[in-house]
Enzyme design. Structure first.
Site, PDB file in Angstrom:
ATOM      1  N   ASP A  37      15.055  11.462   9.700  1.00  0.00           N
ATOM      2  CA  ASP A  37      15.147  10.349  10.573  1.00  0.00           C
ATOM      3  C   ASP A  37      16.590  10.263  10.999  1.00  0.00           C
ATOM      4  O   ASP A  37      17.532   9.987  10.043  1.00  0.00           O
ATOM      5  CB  ASP A  37      14.669   9.379   9.608  1.00  0.00           C
ATOM      6  N   MET A  39      19.180   7.870  12.989  1.00  0.00           N
ATOM      7  CA  MET A  39      19.418   6.664  13.300  1.00  0.00           C
ATOM      8  C   MET A  39      20.739   6.297  13.784  1.00  0.00           C
ATOM      9  O   MET A  39      21.811   6.717  13.018  1.00  0.00           O
ATOM     10  CB  MET A  39      18.899   5.672  12.317  1.00  0.00           C
ATOM     11  N   MET A  70      15.985   7.994  16.253  1.00  0.00           N
ATOM     12  CA  MET A  70      15.783   6.596  16.475  1.00  0.00           C
ATOM     13  C   MET A  70      17.086   6.406  17.183  1.00  0.00           C
ATOM     14  O   MET A  70      18.024   5.569  16.380  1.00  0.00           O
ATOM     15  CB  MET A  70      15.203   5.852  15.420  1.00  0.00           C
ATOM     16  N   GLY A 144      13.219   1.799  11.653  1.00  0.00           N
ATOM     17  CA  GLY A 144      14.592   1.431  11.262  1.00  0.00           C
ATOM     18  C   GLY A 144      14.712   1.421   9.633  1.00  0.00           C
ATOM     19  O   GLY A 144      15.868   1.942   9.233  1.00  0.00           O
ATOM     20  N   PHE A 145      13.930   1.393   8.908  1.00  0.00           N
ATOM     21  CA  PHE A 145      14.156   1.601   7.497  1.00  0.00           C
ATOM     22  C   PHE A 145      13.103   1.995   6.688  1.00  0.00           C
ATOM     23  O   PHE A 145      11.863   1.845   7.081  1.00  0.00           O
ATOM     24  CB  PHE A 145      14.428  -0.116   6.748  1.00  0.00           C
ATOM     25  N   GLY A 146      13.163   2.633   5.517  1.00  0.00           N
ATOM     26  CA  GLY A 146      12.026   3.097   4.540  1.00  0.00           C
ATOM     27  C   GLY A 146      11.684   2.217   3.794  1.00  0.00           C
ATOM     28  O   GLY A 146      12.166   0.942   3.716  1.00  0.00           O
ATOM     29  N   GLY A 147      10.695   2.244   2.906  1.00  0.00           N
ATOM     30  CA  GLY A 147       9.990   1.482   1.924  1.00  0.00           C
ATOM     31  C   GLY A 147       9.392  -0.067   2.516  1.00  0.00           C
ATOM     32  O   GLY A 147       9.296  -0.906   1.829  1.00  0.00           O
ATOM     33  N   GLY A 178       5.492   5.332   8.159  1.00  0.00           N
ATOM     34  CA  GLY A 178       6.091   4.219   7.666  1.00  0.00           C
ATOM     35  C   GLY A 178       4.818   3.645   6.855  1.00  0.00           C
ATOM     36  O   GLY A 178       3.622   3.440   7.199  1.00  0.00           O
ATOM     37  N   GLY A 179       5.148   3.441   5.463  1.00  0.00           N
ATOM     38  CA  GLY A 179       4.250   2.900   4.758  1.00  0.00           C
ATOM     39  C   GLY A 179       3.033   3.897   4.265  1.00  0.00           C
ATOM     40  O   GLY A 179       2.135   3.232   3.662  1.00  0.00           O
ATOM     41  N   GLY A 199       8.225   8.839   2.843  1.00  0.00           N
ATOM     42  CA  GLY A 199       9.259   8.846   2.262  1.00  0.00           C
ATOM     43  C   GLY A 199       9.413   8.489   0.938  1.00  0.00           C
ATOM     44  O   GLY A 199       9.417   9.286  -0.048  1.00  0.00           O
TER      45      GLY A 199
HETATM   46  C1  DX5 Z   1      11.627   4.738   9.215  1.00  0.00           C
HETATM   47  C2  DX5 Z   1      11.578   6.127   9.230  1.00  0.00           C
HETATM   48  C3  DX5 Z   1      10.620   6.655   8.162  1.00  0.00           C
HETATM   49  C4  DX5 Z   1      10.656   6.314   6.699  1.00  0.00           C
HETATM   50  C5  DX5 Z   1       9.449   5.793   6.254  1.00  0.00           C
HETATM   51  O1  DX5 Z   1      11.926   4.005  10.415  1.00  0.00           O
HETATM   52  O2  DX5 Z   1      11.092   6.439  10.554  1.00  0.00           O
HETATM   53  O3  DX5 Z   1      10.244   7.737   8.608  1.00  0.00           O
HETATM   54  O4  DX5 Z   1      11.308   7.145   6.228  1.00  0.00           O
HETATM   55  O5  DX5 Z   1       9.599   5.699   5.007  1.00  0.00           O
HETATM   56  P1  DX5 Z   1       8.286   5.076   3.830  1.00  0.00           P
HETATM   57  O6  DX5 Z   1       7.541   6.503   3.765  1.00  0.00           O
HETATM   58  O7  DX5 Z   1       9.152   4.751   2.892  1.00  0.00           O
HETATM   59  O8  DX5 Z   1       7.886   4.094   4.839  1.00  0.00           O
HETATM   60 ZN    ZN Z   2      10.595   8.566  10.797  1.00  0.00          ZN
END
Ligand code: DX5
Ligand code: ZN
Length: 226
Positions: A37, A39, A70, A144-147, A178-179, A199
């Site tokens: 990823d 960003m 991104m 934008g963010f994991g988790g 995502g998720g 992730g």
């Molecule tokens: C977020 C990233 C994802 C992120 C997913 O914008 O594109 O690839 O790592 O993370 P999880 O699996 O924790 O939702």
């Molecule tokens: Zn991603």
């Protein structure tokens, strides 16, 4: 080379950045792609890694890189990731005024071309672009963010895209990001996704390789009924 029916792509966003090479090796024999990823703190508020890290990491593993950009101005930066040896380079449709031209550039640089659709972007206006792409990444969160929590209503876009690809006999990977976790991957697979980014579900697990294998099993069972 045979094409694997399902792709599991751990996202290093959830890995320990101080031990990146080790974290990649931990899933090397279980995963299909490594999801990277990128960003830029403009297209999304978050800031992660860029080309120098991808170049260094490229030498540390055999896994194909699935680079998810991104960033703003992908026409300027995306080909550099293809030149660095990325297998697939995905950029966001919201950031690009000529996605088909960039897809062509990526393919001529030797990479697969991917188009990403963020949470609030409808899929319909872009269906006609899909023959120019190898991968369609449908966000199942806001990029934008994991988790973050998986948003099941976004799977409607996966269904639409899969129907369109089947009708047009397109060879298209449909990737969800995502998720994705043990409790969400089956519904994404049933909707027609065949590549799964994870992730937190992988790197938050005690045994990341085992988490990848479990996710793959759940996706396989959802599509084959096995
Ligand atoms: C977020 C990233 C994802 C992120 C997913 O914008 O594109 O690839 O790592 O993370 P999880 O699996 O924790 O939702
Ligand atoms: Zn991603």
């Amino acid at each position: 080379m045979t094409v694997p029916p399902l792709i599991v792509a751990p996202s290093i966003l959830a890995a320990d950045f101080a031990r990146l090479a080790d974290e990649v090796r931990a899933i090397e024999h279980a995963a299909d792609w490594l999801h990277v990823d990128v960003m830029d703190n403009h297209f999304v508020p978050n800031l992660t890694i860029g080309l120098p890290v991808v170049q260094s990491l490229r030498a540390a593993t055999e896994l194909p890189f699935d680079v998810h950009l991104m960033i703003e101005d992908p026409r300027r930066w995306a080909p550099g990731y293809a030149d660095a040896g990325a297998y697939n380079v995905t950029f966001h449709v919201e950031a690009c005024d000529d996605p088909v031209a960039l897809a062509k550039d990526l393919r001529s640089a030797g990479a697969k071309a991917g188009l990403a659709i963020d949470r609030d972007t409808p899929i319909e206006p872009y269906l006609e672009l899909l023959p120019s792409f190898d991968t369609l990444l449908i966000m199942t969160i806001k990029a934008g963010f994991g988790g973050q929590r998986f948003l099941p209503q976004l799977l409607e876009k996966v269904r639409t895209a899969r129907r369109h690809a089947a009708a047009g006999h397109l060879e298209l990977r449909i990737e969800v990001d995502g998720g994705i976790a043990d409790d969400t991957i089956a519904q994404a697979a049933e909707a027609g996704a065949d590549a799964f980014v994870a992730g937190t579900a992988v790197y938050g697990a005690d045994d990341p390789a085992e988490a990848v294998r479990r996710l793959r099993g759940l996706a396989e069972r959802a599509t084959t009924g096995a």
